[in-house]
Motif scaffolding. Structure first.
Motif, PDB file in Angstrom:
ATOM      1  N   LEU A  85       0.887  -1.219   0.020  1.00 52.00           N
ATOM      2  CA  LEU A  85       0.098   0.025  -0.054  1.00 52.00           C
ATOM      3  C   LEU A  85       0.845   1.186   0.105  1.00 52.00           C
ATOM      4  CD1 LEU A  85      -2.687  -1.044   2.720  1.00 52.00           C
ATOM      5  CD2 LEU A  85      -2.742  -1.441   0.156  1.00 52.00           C
ATOM      6  N   TRP A  86       2.197   1.280   0.215  1.00 50.23           N
ATOM      7  CA  TRP A  86       3.084   2.351   0.276  1.00 50.23           C
ATOM      8  C   TRP A  86       3.034   3.235  -0.694  1.00 50.23           C
ATOM      9  CZ3 TRP A  86       4.783   5.609   3.918  1.00 50.23           C
ATOM     10  CH2 TRP A  86       5.669   6.464   3.382  1.00 50.23           C
ATOM     11  N   ASP A  87       3.313   2.733  -1.913  1.00 50.90           N
ATOM     12  CA  ASP A  87       3.599   3.456  -3.059  1.00 50.90           C
ATOM     13  C   ASP A  87       2.202   4.348  -3.349  1.00 50.90           C
ATOM     14  OD1 ASP A  87       6.068   2.467  -3.430  1.00 50.90           O
ATOM     15  OD2 ASP A  87       5.237   1.012  -4.969  1.00 50.90           O
ATOM     16  N   ALA A  88       1.069   3.706  -3.198  1.00 51.66           N
ATOM     17  CA  ALA A  88      -0.182   4.487  -3.375  1.00 51.66           C
ATOM     18  C   ALA A  88      -0.630   5.743  -2.656  1.00 51.66           C
ATOM     19  CB  ALA A  88      -1.379   3.747  -3.271  1.00 51.66           C
ATOM     20  N   VAL A  89       0.273   5.723  -1.353  1.00 53.86           N
ATOM     21  CA  VAL A  89      -0.098   6.803  -0.358  1.00 53.86           C
ATOM     22  C   VAL A  89       1.164   7.739   0.021  1.00 53.86           C
ATOM     23  CG1 VAL A  89      -2.040   5.769   0.405  1.00 53.86           C
ATOM     24  CG2 VAL A  89       0.167   5.305   1.664  1.00 53.86           C
ATOM     25  N   ALA A  90       2.531   7.221  -0.656  1.00 51.06           N
ATOM     26  CA  ALA A  90       3.432   7.998   0.000  1.00 51.06           C
ATOM     27  C   ALA A  90       3.687   9.263  -0.443  1.00 51.06           C
ATOM     28  CB  ALA A  90       4.898   7.299  -0.867  1.00 51.06           C
ATOM     29  N   GLU A  91       3.110   9.883  -1.440  1.00 51.49           N
ATOM     30  CA  GLU A  91       2.890  11.487  -1.658  1.00 51.49           C
ATOM     31  C   GLU A  91       1.955  12.039  -0.725  1.00 51.49           C
ATOM     32  OE1 GLU A  91       2.290  12.043  -5.847  1.00 51.49           O
ATOM     33  OE2 GLU A  91       4.334  11.270  -6.372  1.00 51.49           O
ATOM     34  N   ASN A  92       1.137  11.469  -0.100  1.00 52.97           N
ATOM     35  CA  ASN A  92       0.028  11.989   0.413  1.00 52.97           C
ATOM     36  C   ASN A  92       0.310  11.851   2.151  1.00 52.97           C
ATOM     37  OD1 ASN A  92      -1.631  10.671  -1.870  1.00 52.97           O
ATOM     38  ND2 ASN A  92      -2.329  12.691  -1.160  1.00 52.97           N
ATOM     39  N   VAL A  93       1.623  11.340   2.553  1.00 48.76           N
ATOM     40  CA  VAL A  93       2.191  11.232   3.937  1.00 48.76           C
ATOM     41  C   VAL A  93       2.300  12.502   4.416  1.00 48.76           C
ATOM     42  CG1 VAL A  93       3.803  10.226   5.508  1.00 48.76           C
ATOM     43  CG2 VAL A  93       2.667   8.799   3.810  1.00 48.76           C
ATOM     44  N   ALA A  94       2.028  12.914   5.517  1.00 47.19           N
ATOM     45  CA  ALA A  94       2.419  14.227   6.341  1.00 47.19           C
ATOM     46  C   ALA A  94       3.303  13.784   7.395  1.00 47.19           C
ATOM     47  CB  ALA A  94       1.269  14.900   6.925  1.00 47.19           C
ATOM     48  N   GLN A  95       4.636  13.755   7.446  1.00 47.55           N
ATOM     49  CA  GLN A  95       5.641  13.117   8.434  1.00 47.55           C
ATOM     50  C   GLN A  95       5.644  14.209   9.478  1.00 47.55           C
ATOM     51  OE1 GLN A  95       9.071  10.965   6.904  1.00 47.55           O
ATOM     52  NE2 GLN A  95       8.102  10.937   4.948  1.00 47.55           N
ATOM     53  N   THR A  96       5.808  13.781  10.730  1.00 45.57           N
ATOM     54  CA  THR A  96       5.952  14.596  11.968  1.00 45.57           C
ATOM     55  C   THR A  96       7.081  14.122  12.702  1.00 45.57           C
ATOM     56  OG1 THR A  96       4.572  13.082  13.251  1.00 45.57           O
ATOM     57  CG2 THR A  96       3.417  14.919  11.846  1.00 45.57           C
ATOM     58  N   ASP A  97       7.588  14.840  13.712  1.00 46.50           N
ATOM     59  CA  ASP A  97       8.584  14.640  14.619  1.00 46.50           C
ATOM     60  C   ASP A  97       8.490  13.680  15.265  1.00 46.50           C
ATOM     61  OD1 ASP A  97      10.433  16.395  13.325  1.00 46.50           O
ATOM     62  OD2 ASP A  97       9.891  18.100  14.712  1.00 46.50           O
ATOM     63  N   ASN A  98       7.351  13.229  15.935  1.00 41.62           N
ATOM     64  CA  ASN A  98       6.992  12.303  16.752  1.00 41.62           C
ATOM     65  C   ASN A  98       5.649  11.550  16.706  1.00 41.62           C
ATOM     66  OD1 ASN A  98       5.304  13.694  18.851  1.00 41.62           O
ATOM     67  ND2 ASN A  98       6.987  14.952  18.984  1.00 41.62           N
ATOM     68  N   VAL A  99       5.340  10.553  17.006  1.00 40.89           N
ATOM     69  CA  VAL A  99       3.909  10.022  17.102  1.00 40.89           C
ATOM     70  C   VAL A  99       2.925  10.826  17.571  1.00 40.89           C
ATOM     71  CG1 VAL A  99       3.797   8.514  18.856  1.00 40.89           C
ATOM     72  CG2 VAL A  99       2.693   7.832  17.147  1.00 40.89           C
ATOM     73  N   ARG A 100       3.170  11.674  18.414  1.00 42.21           N
ATOM     74  CA  ARG A 100       2.099  12.675  19.126  1.00 42.21           C
ATOM     75  C   ARG A 100       1.722  13.732  18.269  1.00 42.21           C
ATOM     76  NH1 ARG A 100       0.230  11.720  24.455  1.00 42.21           N
ATOM     77  NH2 ARG A 100       0.135   9.272  24.802  1.00 42.21           N
ATOM     78  N   ALA A 101       2.691  14.127  17.598  1.00 46.25           N
ATOM     79  CA  ALA A 101       2.477  15.128  16.523  1.00 46.25           C
ATOM     80  C   ALA A 101       1.500  14.622  15.516  1.00 46.25           C
ATOM     81  CB  ALA A 101       3.727  15.747  15.911  1.00 46.25           C
ATOM     82  N   ALA A 102       1.655  13.564  14.977  1.00 41.07           N
ATOM     83  CA  ALA A 102       0.799  12.598  14.181  1.00 41.07           C
ATOM     84  C   ALA A 102      -0.611  12.701  14.630  1.00 41.07           C
ATOM     85  CB  ALA A 102       1.348  11.450  13.671  1.00 41.07           C
TER      86      ALA A 102
END
Length: 246
Positions: free
Chosen positions: A150-167
């Motif tokens: 599933l990664w390739d289909a959503v990689a461009e839509n991922v919002a990465q954060t400094d830690n899991v609580r920020a996500a």
């Protein structure tokens, strides 16, 4: 002639400060556990929370922590391989589960597997995750998505954060419709619901190791490490959604 006698009261041992570097996902449970430890012992516990990778890099650079609690084995291995873990000072204390959370309280349950249409779920929105190269929740999340194809289909839509609580916060605040966090984070978050759970076989086991670092030298530090595996702590961690090991 009677000589005056001075009675000296026993001087209480001075309180110690225990400096802990801990994965951000532990905050709710560890704050509660540390408060109980303070009340029982009089020793202060100063906790710095962040992504495990960031904390590990700080320790490797010489940051003065007494204990490190990581959300995965990799970052603890880095610390131990650098010779910074005290002898017999490491133990695995907790486990966790990886879940998909949604901002919509009416979100139907999703069966997560190779056929899950995540782009349709996102509908142009972002998928909040910890940094996929350094934050354990992000590393587990990417591994699961890759394992399921599933990664390739959503990689461009991922919002990465400094830690899991920020996500978690991005989803809680409605800035991202979905996110990948731990089950314990989902319990701690407002305005989020668990949409689905990732199969355990889709990612490495989620294990939290704790360790005394080499420069620690007082009994209070080891007492806190022991307390992390005690019955009172186990009850707190279980209530906050963690799996208690051993």
């Amino acid at each position: 002639m009677l000589l005056p006698v001075t009675l000296l009261a026993a001087t209480p041992a001075p309180a110690e400060e225990i400096v802990v570097f801990a994965a951000a996902s532990l905050k709710s449970a560890l704050d509660e556990m540390a408060a109980g430890f303070r009340a029982d012992t009089g020793n202060d516990v100063a906790i710095s929370y962040a992504g495990s990778g960031k904390l590990a890099q700080q320790i490797l650079a010489g940051a003065p922590a007494d204990l490190f609690i990581s959300a995965n084995l990799q970052w603890m291995d880095e610390i131990e391989n650098a010779g910074l873990v005290a002898r017999e000072g490491r133990r695995d204390i907790l486990g966790n589960r990886l879940v998909l959370i949604a901002n919509d309280s009416e979100q139907p349950r999703v069966e997560i597997g190779p056929g899950t249409d995540l782009p349709a779920l996102l509908d142009g929105g972002r998928l909040a995750m910890g940094l996929v190269q350094s934050v354990p929740a992000g590393q587990y999340g990417k591994a699961a998505l890759e394992h399921l194809g599933l990664w390739d289909a959503v990689a461009e839509n991922v919002a990465q954060t400094d830690n899991v609580r920020a996500a978690l916060a991005l989803v809680s605040n409605g800035e991202a419709p979905f996110g990948i966090v731990y089950a314990s984070d989902a319990l701690a978050g407002d305005n989020v619901t668990v949409a689905g759970e990732f199969p355990e076989s889709s990612h490495p086991p989620i294990i939290y190791p704790a360790a005394l670092l080499t420069h620690t030298g007082d009994q209070a530090d080891r007492a806190f490490l022991d307390a992390l595996s005690g019955e009172a702590a186990a009850a707190i961690f279980a209530r906050h959604g963690f799996t208690v090991l051993n």
